[in-house]
Design an enzyme around this catalytic site. Sequence first.
Site, PDB file in Angstrom:
ATOM      1  N   GLU A 107       0.846  -1.146  -0.048  1.00 53.44           N
ATOM      2  CA  GLU A 107       0.065  -0.045   0.081  1.00 53.44           C
ATOM      3  C   GLU A 107       0.826   1.236  -0.038  1.00 53.44           C
ATOM      4  O   GLU A 107       1.846   1.231   0.751  1.00 53.44           O
ATOM      5  CB  GLU A 107      -0.892  -0.049   1.135  1.00 53.44           C
ATOM      6  CG  GLU A 107      -2.041   0.667   1.124  1.00 53.44           C
ATOM      7  CD  GLU A 107      -2.910   0.806   2.358  1.00 53.44           C
ATOM      8  OE1 GLU A 107      -3.427  -0.483   2.658  1.00 53.44           O
ATOM      9  OE2 GLU A 107      -3.281   1.748   3.066  1.00 53.44           O
ATOM     10  N   ASP A 109       0.313   5.283   0.514  1.00 47.49           N
ATOM     11  CA  ASP A 109      -0.799   5.960   1.478  1.00 47.49           C
ATOM     12  C   ASP A 109      -0.480   7.468   1.359  1.00 47.49           C
ATOM     13  O   ASP A 109       0.374   7.941   1.891  1.00 47.49           O
ATOM     14  CB  ASP A 109      -0.971   5.539   2.852  1.00 47.49           C
ATOM     15  CG  ASP A 109      -1.994   4.602   2.938  1.00 47.49           C
ATOM     16  OD1 ASP A 109      -2.670   4.266   1.890  1.00 47.49           O
ATOM     17  OD2 ASP A 109      -1.583   3.838   4.044  1.00 47.49           O
ATOM     18  N   GLU A 111      -2.980  10.429   3.076  1.00 49.46           N
ATOM     19  CA  GLU A 111      -4.397  10.636   4.117  1.00 49.46           C
ATOM     20  C   GLU A 111      -4.199  12.070   4.475  1.00 49.46           C
ATOM     21  O   GLU A 111      -3.467  12.569   4.731  1.00 49.46           O
ATOM     22  CB  GLU A 111      -4.278   9.844   5.504  1.00 49.46           C
ATOM     23  CG  GLU A 111      -4.854   8.520   5.175  1.00 49.46           C
ATOM     24  CD  GLU A 111      -5.203   7.517   6.291  1.00 49.46           C
ATOM     25  OE1 GLU A 111      -5.674   6.669   6.055  1.00 49.46           O
ATOM     26  OE2 GLU A 111      -4.331   7.861   7.338  1.00 49.46           O
ATOM     27  N   HIS A 124      -0.564  12.926   5.716  1.00 46.10           N
ATOM     28  CA  HIS A 124      -0.075  11.692   6.561  1.00 46.10           C
ATOM     29  C   HIS A 124       0.261  10.666   5.411  1.00 46.10           C
ATOM     30  O   HIS A 124      -0.500  10.472   4.178  1.00 46.10           O
ATOM     31  CB  HIS A 124      -1.426  10.859   6.958  1.00 46.10           C
ATOM     32  CG  HIS A 124      -0.995  10.164   8.100  1.00 46.10           C
ATOM     33  ND1 HIS A 124      -1.236  10.360   9.574  1.00 46.10           N
ATOM     34  CD2 HIS A 124      -0.710   8.876   8.044  1.00 46.10           C
ATOM     35  CE1 HIS A 124      -0.912   9.035   9.970  1.00 46.10           C
ATOM     36  NE2 HIS A 124      -0.385   8.391   9.419  1.00 46.10           N
ATOM     37  N   THR A 125       1.459  10.149   5.228  1.00 45.63           N
ATOM     38  CA  THR A 125       1.894   9.356   4.305  1.00 45.63           C
ATOM     39  C   THR A 125       2.307   7.965   4.835  1.00 45.63           C
ATOM     40  O   THR A 125       2.950   7.774   5.970  1.00 45.63           O
ATOM     41  CB  THR A 125       3.033   9.754   3.385  1.00 45.63           C
ATOM     42  OG1 THR A 125       4.241  10.068   4.037  1.00 45.63           O
ATOM     43  CG2 THR A 125       2.728  11.128   2.701  1.00 45.63           C
ATOM     44  N   ASN A 126       2.295   6.888   4.182  1.00 41.98           N
ATOM     45  CA  ASN A 126       2.879   5.458   4.753  1.00 41.98           C
ATOM     46  C   ASN A 126       3.016   4.774   3.611  1.00 41.98           C
ATOM     47  O   ASN A 126       2.362   4.905   2.372  1.00 41.98           O
ATOM     48  CB  ASN A 126       1.865   5.061   5.940  1.00 41.98           C
ATOM     49  CG  ASN A 126       2.468   4.026   6.714  1.00 41.98           C
ATOM     50  OD1 ASN A 126       3.506   3.841   6.512  1.00 41.98           O
ATOM     51  ND2 ASN A 126       1.401   3.374   7.780  1.00 41.98           N
ATOM     52  N   ASN A 134       3.752   1.091   9.248  1.00 47.36           N
ATOM     53  CA  ASN A 134       4.584   1.706  10.181  1.00 47.36           C
ATOM     54  C   ASN A 134       5.708   2.519   9.718  1.00 47.36           C
ATOM     55  O   ASN A 134       6.895   2.581  10.222  1.00 47.36           O
ATOM     56  CB  ASN A 134       5.311   0.700  11.228  1.00 47.36           C
ATOM     57  CG  ASN A 134       4.243   0.092  11.980  1.00 47.36           C
ATOM     58  OD1 ASN A 134       3.177   0.579  12.618  1.00 47.36           O
ATOM     59  ND2 ASN A 134       4.189  -1.346  12.247  1.00 47.36           N
ATOM     60  N   ARG A 135       5.645   3.226   8.728  1.00 51.27           N
ATOM     61  CA  ARG A 135       6.449   4.104   8.120  1.00 51.27           C
ATOM     62  C   ARG A 135       5.864   5.423   7.796  1.00 51.27           C
ATOM     63  O   ARG A 135       6.230   6.100   6.657  1.00 51.27           O
ATOM     64  CB  ARG A 135       7.160   3.295   6.615  1.00 51.27           C
ATOM     65  CG  ARG A 135       7.436   1.948   6.727  1.00 51.27           C
ATOM     66  CD  ARG A 135       8.367   1.257   5.818  1.00 51.27           C
ATOM     67  NE  ARG A 135       9.005   0.223   5.696  1.00 51.27           N
ATOM     68  CZ  ARG A 135       8.422  -1.105   5.593  1.00 51.27           C
ATOM     69  NH1 ARG A 135       7.145  -1.278   5.188  1.00 51.27           N
ATOM     70  NH2 ARG A 135       9.198  -2.019   5.937  1.00 51.27           N
ATOM     71  N   GLU A 136       5.544   5.923   8.642  1.00 54.94           N
ATOM     72  CA  GLU A 136       4.720   7.330   8.476  1.00 54.94           C
ATOM     73  C   GLU A 136       5.580   8.538   8.330  1.00 54.94           C
ATOM     74  O   GLU A 136       6.683   8.571   9.156  1.00 54.94           O
ATOM     75  CB  GLU A 136       3.705   7.758   9.709  1.00 54.94           C
ATOM     76  CG  GLU A 136       2.582   6.578   9.782  1.00 54.94           C
ATOM     77  CD  GLU A 136       2.990   5.434  10.807  1.00 54.94           C
ATOM     78  OE1 GLU A 136       4.144   5.484  11.287  1.00 54.94           O
ATOM     79  OE2 GLU A 136       2.405   4.484  11.023  1.00 54.94           O
ATOM     80  N   TRP A 201      -9.374  10.000  16.180  1.00 47.18           N
ATOM     81  CA  TRP A 201      -7.715  10.093  16.101  1.00 47.18           C
ATOM     82  C   TRP A 201      -7.563  11.517  15.136  1.00 47.18           C
ATOM     83  O   TRP A 201      -6.237  11.917  15.280  1.00 47.18           O
ATOM     84  CB  TRP A 201      -7.083   9.071  15.875  1.00 47.18           C
ATOM     85  CG  TRP A 201      -7.679   8.457  14.336  1.00 47.18           C
ATOM     86  CD1 TRP A 201      -8.587   7.509  14.355  1.00 47.18           C
ATOM     87  CD2 TRP A 201      -6.834   8.923  13.140  1.00 47.18           C
ATOM     88  NE1 TRP A 201      -8.551   7.345  12.705  1.00 47.18           N
ATOM     89  CE2 TRP A 201      -7.594   7.997  12.060  1.00 47.18           C
ATOM     90  CE3 TRP A 201      -5.865   9.560  12.436  1.00 47.18           C
ATOM     91  CZ2 TRP A 201      -7.405   8.168  10.873  1.00 47.18           C
ATOM     92  CZ3 TRP A 201      -5.734   9.585  11.358  1.00 47.18           C
ATOM     93  CH2 TRP A 201      -6.323   9.085  10.437  1.00 47.18           C
TER      94      TRP A 201
END
Length: 286
Positions: A107, A109, A111, A124-126, A134-136, A201
């Site tokens: 994925e 991402d 957001e 927010h990227t991942n 877990n690579r934000e 959140w």
Amino acid sequence: MTTYTAFPDVQIIILLFSWVGLFIVANSAADNFYDDVDLTWGDHRAQILDEGKSLSLTLDKASGSGFRSKREYLFGRIDMEIKFVAGDSAGTVTAYYLSSEGPYHDEIDFEFLGNSSGEPYIVHTNVYAQGNGNREQKFYLWFDPTKNFHTYSIIWNLQSIIFLVDNIPVREYNNEEAIGVPFPSKQPMRVYSSLWNADQWATRGGLVKTNWSCAPFTAYYRNFNANACVASCTDCSSKMSAQGLEANGRRLLRWVQKYYMIYNYCTDLKRFPNGRPRECRRSRFM
Ligand SMILES: *[C@@H]1O[C@H](CO)[C@@H](O)[C@H](O)[C@H]1NC(C)=O
């Protein structure tokens, strides 16, 4: 020969005409949402508008909405122009991402976390590879993303994944498979987008809740363009091996990371007390 030179204007007009004609055909094929996406949830809340030239997603108290691309892609460049929920968008999240299917999915991402009127969105990227994220990295933008359309892009090849905003690279995630870090390199992905309520959140860590008196919330899309390898295509080599950033891109990336980055998992020492993830040791820009 004299007949040709006698009517140069006509020739030019014919040339221009055929070129413009080709351009229109190529362009309308490239960005018609009826051809490119399926509306996947939220019933009437997801709508294709303007004969396929634009699309809107809405969120109300009962439901959000979403769409996904009809095609799956493996490497390439994907662009979308988006205008995000305006006004009091606190608690809303607009996700725009590539994803494969199955339990060990990949994925990539984006957001976009809404905020109270006048307060900044967070981007927010991942990156997930084989089920692990877990690579934000998180950013503010240098403009108000609710006033106009801006272009959000992902360039994905065997060397790296680059996230861009208006063609300015905000993040580069390098392929470190050579040192054993999984990278999205084998599973084709679809493009997805959804607008939903995440007020547990999203805004100031969940402190600010969605203001339902402002519903419905709406985000707009146009000019989807996938210069990407459709999973079944035979010649993907140019898209697979495209280069990373040139000097100027690198300079812009440093500028964004210096002034607009507000979180980087690579420097979150509290989160990784036993040492940073392996891919972080190599590069400052993951
Ligand atoms: C919302 O605004 C507050 C105050 O300016 C800021 O701290 C926060 O990072 C902004 N964005 C989100 C998504 O919470």
